[in-house]
Design an enzyme around this catalytic site. Structure first.
Site, PDB file in Angstrom:
ATOM      1  N   SER A   1       0.817  -1.215   0.000  1.00  0.00           N
ATOM      2  CA  SER A   1       0.000   0.000   0.000  1.00  0.00           C
ATOM      3  C   SER A   1       0.852   1.268   0.000  1.00  0.00           C
ATOM      4  CB  SER A   1      -0.911   0.017   1.228  1.00  0.00           C
ATOM      5  OG  SER A   1      -1.842  -1.039   1.178  1.00  0.00           O
TER       6      SER A   1
ATOM      7  N   HIS B   1      -2.940   0.337  -4.805  1.00  0.00           N
ATOM      8  CA  HIS B   1      -2.420  -0.842  -5.493  1.00  0.00           C
ATOM      9  C   HIS B   1      -2.743  -0.684  -6.980  1.00  0.00           C
ATOM     10  CE1 HIS B   1      -1.562  -3.284  -1.828  1.00  0.00           C
ATOM     11  NE2 HIS B   1      -2.437  -2.422  -1.318  1.00  0.00           N
TER      12      HIS B   1
ATOM     13  N   HIS C   1      -5.760  -9.143  -2.067  1.00  0.00           N
ATOM     14  CA  HIS C   1      -6.004  -9.412  -0.646  1.00  0.00           C
ATOM     15  C   HIS C   1      -7.180 -10.369  -0.459  1.00  0.00           C
ATOM     16  CE1 HIS C   1      -4.143  -5.391  -0.894  1.00  0.00           C
ATOM     17  NE2 HIS C   1      -3.593  -5.674   0.274  1.00  0.00           N
TER      18      HIS C   1
ATOM     19  N   TYR D   1      -9.437  -9.966   1.756  1.00  0.00           N
ATOM     20  CA  TYR D   1     -10.639  -9.197   2.058  1.00  0.00           C
ATOM     21  C   TYR D   1     -11.329  -8.641   0.804  1.00  0.00           C
ATOM     22  CZ  TYR D   1      -7.610  -5.015   1.776  1.00  0.00           C
ATOM     23  OH  TYR D   1      -6.730  -4.032   1.373  1.00  0.00           O
ATOM     24  N   GLU D   2     -10.697  -8.780  -0.349  1.00  0.00           N
ATOM     25  CA  GLU D   2     -11.348  -8.397  -1.598  1.00  0.00           C
ATOM     26  C   GLU D   2     -12.321  -9.470  -2.078  1.00  0.00           C
ATOM     27  OE1 GLU D   2      -8.574  -6.425  -4.558  1.00  0.00           O
ATOM     28  OE2 GLU D   2      -7.107  -7.105  -3.063  1.00  0.00           O
TER      29      GLU D   2
ATOM     30  N   ALA E   1       2.156  -2.280   4.369  1.00  0.00           N
ATOM     31  CA  ALA E   1       1.880  -1.322   5.432  1.00  0.00           C
ATOM     32  C   ALA E   1       1.332  -2.102   6.627  1.00  0.00           C
ATOM     33  CB  ALA E   1       0.875  -0.286   4.966  1.00  0.00           C
TER      34      ALA E   1
ATOM     35  N   MET F   1      -2.759  -7.150   6.785  1.00  0.00           N
ATOM     36  CA  MET F   1      -3.790  -7.953   6.136  1.00  0.00           C
ATOM     37  C   MET F   1      -3.234  -8.659   4.901  1.00  0.00           C
ATOM     38  SD  MET F   1      -6.825  -5.110   6.360  1.00  0.00           S
ATOM     39  CE  MET F   1      -7.019  -4.130   7.876  1.00  0.00           C
ATOM     40  N   SER F   2      -1.932  -8.821   4.859  1.00  0.00           N
ATOM     41  CA  SER F   2      -1.300  -9.418   3.676  1.00  0.00           C
ATOM     42  C   SER F   2       0.040 -10.029   4.056  1.00  0.00           C
ATOM     43  CB  SER F   2      -1.094  -8.351   2.594  1.00  0.00           C
ATOM     44  OG  SER F   2      -0.107  -7.407   3.014  1.00  0.00           O
TER      45      SER F   2
ATOM     46  N   ASN G   1       0.593   3.238  11.349  1.00  0.00           N
ATOM     47  CA  ASN G   1      -0.386   3.609  12.368  1.00  0.00           C
ATOM     48  C   ASN G   1      -0.216   2.713  13.586  1.00  0.00           C
ATOM     49  OD1 ASN G   1      -1.642   1.545  10.426  1.00  0.00           O
ATOM     50  ND2 ASN G   1      -3.029   1.417  12.182  1.00  0.00           N
TER      51      ASN G   1
ATOM     52  N   HIS H   1      -8.404   3.855   5.425  1.00  0.00           N
ATOM     53  CA  HIS H   1      -7.457   3.251   4.481  1.00  0.00           C
ATOM     54  C   HIS H   1      -6.692   4.331   3.726  1.00  0.00           C
ATOM     55  CE1 HIS H   1      -5.615   0.418   1.766  1.00  0.00           C
ATOM     56  NE2 HIS H   1      -6.047   1.134   0.746  1.00  0.00           N
TER      57      HIS H   1
END
Length: 281
Positions: free
Chosen positions: A34, A65, A87, A89-90, A117, A215-216, A239, A251
């Site tokens: 990201s 992306h 990802h 979550y997609e 990230a 998340m990756s 963060n 995001h």
């Protein structure tokens, strides 16, 4: 030693599409997470291919992306740079998430460098580079489940005790220090997302021994190791996990913070890739 997993039709179709177009034999793959995809624009490209042009290559749908393969030679190293990843979550399966790794492996890569990230769980400031030396796969799934395998290839019981290459970690620390980029080794927890962590979830992850959460990356590392690729992975801290991000679009806030660190990360990657340089052939 590099190993094989039997390619299904999507992988074979993608390789057949890309191989005749290769300007050189790439040796290193770099996944730009990201906000870090702009690194690929810093060096002259020999070939740029949109993911959408590649048969069987899953598309990117997330901001930050760009969704392109860039063949380039930063610091003299023939490399294939991925501007963006897929990802879970997609709505994608882990087979789809890690299919690009299988494609890169089939194109003859030896080494994979992954970036992402991440939210800090330990005392890590924004902008810190966390060199990942271990991980927690908390996605409740594994990309090797149900994957068909050739008799002389790997099975699902891939050794992960040394997933992250020790010599690459040493090289990364050295090259980061030479350009004044602070680093620290740590453990990355991988969750599905797309929600950010609650305070209780962040406390749980800290209790499990994680230094950062993303998340990756972890599914891709598992697949890379199954293929016998050397792996280096790092997280750019953007963060604090479990703490509200003070913007409506959280995001976008994370992507913006990553983009602000681009120059620092670029110097680090240039130094890292120069240490991996081999002649293009």
């Amino acid at each position: 030693m590099k190993k094989r997993i039997k390619s299904d039709d999507p992988v074979e179709a993608a390789v057949a599409h890309l191989r005749p177009r290769l300007p050189f034999q790439p040796r290193v793959g770099v996944i730009l997470g990201s906000g870090l995809g702009v690194y690929a624009d810093r060096h002259p490209a020999k070939l740029v291919v949109d993911y959408a042009e590649i048969p069987g290559f899953p598309p990117c749908t997330v901001e930050g992306h760009r969704g392109r393969l860039v063949f380039s030679a930063p610091s003299g190293t023939p490399a294939l740079l991925m501007q963006g990843r897929i990802h879970r979550y997609e709505g994608r399966s882990l087979e789809e998430v890690t299919r690009p790794i299988r494609i890169l492996g089939a194109l003859g890569l030896d080494t994979l460098v992954l970036s992402c990230a991440a939210g800090a769980l330990a005392d890590l400031p924004a902008g810190q580079l966390l060199l990942i030396h271990d991980h927690l796969n908390l996605m409740g799934d594994n990309p090797l489940i149900g994957l068909s395998r050739e008799p002389d290839g790997v099975d699902g019981f891939v050794e992960m005790a040394k997933a992250y290459d020790a010599s690459l970690l040493d090289l990364a620390e050295s090259r980061a220090a030479s350009v004044g980029v602070p680093t620290r080794r740590g453990v990355l927890a991988c969750v599905t997302g797309p929600t950010y962590e609650t305070p209780a979830e962040a406390a749980m992850l800290r209790g499990l021994g994680a230094d950062a959460v993303s998340m990756s990356t972890v599914p891709e590392v598992i697949m890379a190791r199954a293929l016998g690729l050397r792996v280096l992975a790092f997280a750019l801290i953007t963060n604090r996990a479990g703490v509200p991000i003070d913007q409506t679009d959280s995001h976008r806030a994370v992507v913006t913070k990553a983009e602000r660190m681009t120059e620092k990360v670029a110097h680090f990657l240039d130094g890292l890739l120069s240490g991996l340089a081999v002649p293009a052939g």
